[in-house]
Design an enzyme around this catalytic site. Sequence first.
Site, mmCIF file in Angstrom:
data_model
loop_
_atom_site.group_PDB
_atom_site.id
_atom_site.type_symbol
_atom_site.label_atom_id
_atom_site.label_comp_id
_atom_site.label_asym_id
_atom_site.label_seq_id
_atom_site.Cartn_x
_atom_site.Cartn_y
_atom_site.Cartn_z
ATOM 1 N N LYS A 1 42.748 39.792 30.420
ATOM 2 C CA LYS A 1 43.115 38.704 29.997
ATOM 3 C C LYS A 1 41.895 37.984 31.078
ATOM 4 O O LYS A 1 41.448 38.121 31.956
ATOM 5 C CB LYS A 1 44.277 38.624 30.977
ATOM 6 N N TYR B 1 51.139 35.786 20.360
ATOM 7 C CA TYR B 1 52.251 35.938 21.335
ATOM 8 C C TYR B 1 53.487 35.170 20.456
ATOM 9 O O TYR B 1 54.257 34.946 21.282
ATOM 10 C CB TYR B 1 52.776 35.249 22.609
ATOM 11 N N ASN C 1 48.899 39.150 34.715
ATOM 12 C CA ASN C 1 48.705 40.486 34.747
ATOM 13 C C ASN C 1 47.472 40.897 34.371
ATOM 14 O O ASN C 1 47.766 42.119 34.127
ATOM 15 C CB ASN C 1 50.225 40.693 34.264
ATOM 16 N N GLU D 1 48.944 43.182 15.644
ATOM 17 C CA GLU D 1 47.920 42.478 16.904
ATOM 18 C C GLU D 1 46.044 42.754 16.973
ATOM 19 O O GLU D 1 45.339 42.004 16.830
ATOM 20 C CB GLU D 1 47.865 43.517 18.165
HETATM 21 O O1 CDP Z 1 53.111 42.236 28.536
HETATM 22 P P1 CDP Z 1 54.111 43.533 28.687
HETATM 23 O O2 CDP Z 1 54.466 43.869 26.849
HETATM 24 O O3 CDP Z 1 54.471 43.841 29.653
HETATM 25 O O4 CDP Z 1 54.951 42.140 28.605
HETATM 26 P P2 CDP Z 1 55.532 40.869 28.081
HETATM 27 O O5 CDP Z 1 57.430 41.298 27.923
HETATM 28 O O6 CDP Z 1 55.662 41.701 26.528
HETATM 29 O O7 CDP Z 1 54.767 39.543 28.101
HETATM 30 C C1 CDP Z 1 53.919 39.045 27.354
HETATM 31 C C2 CDP Z 1 53.126 38.489 28.703
HETATM 32 O O8 CDP Z 1 54.463 37.350 28.597
HETATM 33 C C3 CDP Z 1 53.212 39.581 29.908
HETATM 34 O O9 CDP Z 1 52.646 40.544 30.064
HETATM 35 C C4 CDP Z 1 53.092 38.607 31.358
HETATM 36 O O10 CDP Z 1 52.182 37.614 31.309
HETATM 37 C C5 CDP Z 1 53.933 36.992 30.429
HETATM 38 N N1 CDP Z 1 54.999 37.614 31.471
HETATM 39 C C6 CDP Z 1 55.778 36.200 31.810
HETATM 40 O O11 CDP Z 1 54.865 35.219 32.114
HETATM 41 N N2 CDP Z 1 56.710 35.823 32.480
HETATM 42 C C7 CDP Z 1 57.892 36.789 32.278
HETATM 43 N N3 CDP Z 1 58.618 36.485 32.885
HETATM 44 C C8 CDP Z 1 57.280 38.185 31.289
HETATM 45 C C9 CDP Z 1 56.511 37.802 30.412
#
Ligand code: CDP
Length: 137
Positions: free
Chosen positions: A9, A49, A112, A126
């Site tokens: 990222k 997304y 992250n 994806e």
């Molecule tokens: O990336 P991952 O699959 O671990 O998490 P996700 O639940 O699919 O969320 C996608 C992305 O959204 C995350 O990697 C974060 O960058 C962001 N995110 C966020 O900004 N705030 C949250 N509460 C949860 C996710």
Amino acid sequence: MERTLSIIKPDAVKKNVIGEIISRFEKNGLRIAAMKKIWMTKEEAKGFYIVHKERPFYDDLTDFMSEGPIVVMVLEGKGAIAKNREIMGATNPANAAPGTIRKDFAENIERNAVHGSDAPETAAFEIAYFFSALELL
Ligand code: CDP
Ligand code: MG
């Protein structure tokens, strides 16, 4: 043999740790089947997304993902989807296990460092979002 999509990222690209992150995939037995550095528009980030479109963080997340260049990769290997998720660590770096990419490079739950597909269906969507059949050797 399985394939998954990985993204380094914008926060991690800015920190100049592309090589360090890629070497963790290789050391864990994953191979890079395809790779490129790109800069997504806001609309492209929103499309990527789309599953999160109803979530409260969707607008901030897609601003972040389009703020600078990213590296998109197709990783392949046995159990690549789960293995990549393990190497990445938990979404929130505060909960990520020691030695994971997010523990070592992520700033917070949004910024992250890496993305990884979470299931075969999302991996297929994806990978096709960024790579054509000709780019996947
Ligand atoms: O990336 P991952 O699959 O671990 O998490 P996700 O639940 O699919 O969320 C996608 C992305 O959204 C995350 O990697 C974060 O960058 C962001 N995110 C966020 O900004 N705030 C949250 N509460 C949860 C996710
Ligand atoms: Mg996810």
